[in-house]
Design an enzyme around this catalytic site. Structure first.
Site, PDB file in Angstrom:
ATOM      1  N   ARG A  72     -74.537  67.761 -20.665  1.00  0.00           N
ATOM      2  CA  ARG A  72     -75.194  67.325 -19.428  1.00  0.00           C
ATOM      3  C   ARG A  72     -76.704  67.236 -19.579  1.00  0.00           C
ATOM      4  O   ARG A  72     -77.358  66.470 -18.874  1.00  0.00           O
ATOM      5  CB  ARG A  72     -74.781  68.227 -18.261  1.00  0.00           C
ATOM      6  CG  ARG A  72     -73.311  68.014 -17.867  1.00  0.00           C
ATOM      7  CD  ARG A  72     -72.826  69.074 -16.915  1.00  0.00           C
ATOM      8  NE  ARG A  72     -72.882  70.402 -17.507  1.00  0.00           N
ATOM      9  CZ  ARG A  72     -71.825  71.069 -17.966  1.00  0.00           C
ATOM     10  NH1 ARG A  72     -70.635  70.549 -17.878  1.00  0.00           N
ATOM     11  NH2 ARG A  72     -71.962  72.263 -18.491  1.00  0.00           N
ATOM     12  N   GLU A 109     -71.439  83.198 -22.797  1.00  0.00           N
ATOM     13  CA  GLU A 109     -70.671  84.117 -21.964  1.00  0.00           C
ATOM     14  C   GLU A 109     -69.182  84.130 -22.259  1.00  0.00           C
ATOM     15  O   GLU A 109     -68.487  85.063 -21.894  1.00  0.00           O
ATOM     16  CB  GLU A 109     -70.933  83.865 -20.473  1.00  0.00           C
ATOM     17  CG  GLU A 109     -70.565  82.490 -19.982  1.00  0.00           C
ATOM     18  CD  GLU A 109     -71.681  81.458 -20.100  1.00  0.00           C
ATOM     19  OE1 GLU A 109     -71.653  80.490 -19.338  1.00  0.00           O
ATOM     20  OE2 GLU A 109     -72.564  81.593 -20.967  1.00  0.00           O
TER      21      GLU A 109
END
Length: 185
Positions: A72, A109
Site C-alpha cells: 500500500r 507482529e
C-alpha cells in the site's frame, strides 16, 4: 502526529478526519488475534485520497525521493512523489526484484519478513528520502526500510504513515526520526 512544518498540521488534520471516517476494521485477519486496518476505502474515495497525499507531501516536502513500502505504500508513495516532483522508489518484499539487491530482514507482529531495494541502477548516496507506509504497528517494517535505505547511502529526512497503532509501540523503534502519523489510535 508530530510535524513542525508550516501548514502541515492543517493538512494532517484534514486527512486524519478522512481516515477515521472511512477506515474498515477486520478482526482476526490475517490470523486470529490480529485486528487488520483496511485503508482501501480511504484510497478509493477521491477526496480522502487527495487529502492523504496532500498531508504526506506537506510533511515530506524536503525530500527528493519518496520510498513507498510494499504494497500500500506504493500507492501513497507514487501519489506523493508525483505531487512533490520527486522520484519514487518501491521498497519490495523479498524475491520481487532481480539481483543484486540490498536486503534487510525483520520481525513483525505475526511473523518475519525481508525488504529489498535494487543494489544497481539507482544511486541513493546523499538522496533525501521520505519513507511512506500505510500502518505503523510494531515498527519492524519501517525500521527495516530506514535501515535498508541508510545502508545504501540515503538520508532519511522523514517517515510518514497513514495510521499508527500506538499500543503496539512501533514509534519506539524509530526514536531519532521525524515521524508523522495522520491518525493515531
Amino acid at each position: 502526529m508530530s510535524t513542525d512544518l508550516p501548514g502541515a498540521a492543517g493538512a494532517v488534520s484534514l486527512a486524519s478526519e478522512d481516515v477515521a471516517r472511512l477506515i474498515r476494521w477486520a478482526d482476526d485477519f490475517p490470523q486470529s488475534g490480529v485486528r487488520f486496518a483496511d485503508l482501501t476505502p480511504v484510497f478509493a474515495d477521491a477526496d480522502a485520497f487527495r487529502d492523504v497525499v496532500d498531508a504526506l507531501v506537506a510533511v515530506g516536502r524536503h525530500a527528493d525521493l519518496v520510498a513507498g513500502i510494499d504494497a500500500r505504500g506504493f500507492l501513497l508513495g507514487a501519489g506523493a512523489a508525483r505531487a512533490m516532483g520527486a522520484g519514487v522508489l518501491a521498497v519490495r518484499k523479498a524475491g520481487k526484484l532481480p539481483p543484486p539487491v540490498h536486503s534487510c530482514s525483520y520481525s513483525l507482529e505475526y511473523g518475519t519478513a525481508t525488504l529489498e531495494i535494487p543494489a544497481d541502477g539507482i544511486d541513493l548516496t546523499g538522496r533525501r528520502v521520505l519513507v511512506i507506509d500505510d500502518v505503523l504497528a510494531t515498527g519492524g517494517t519501517l525500521g527495516a526500510a530506514v535501515e535498508l535505505l541508510e545502508a545504501a547511502g540515503a538520508e532519511v529526512v522523514s517517515v510518514a504513515v497513514v495510521l499508527e497503532l500506538e499500543a503496539l509501540g512501533g514509534r519506539g523503534r524509530l526514536p531519532d526520526r521525524p515521524l508523522t502519523s495522520l491518525l493515531t489510535i
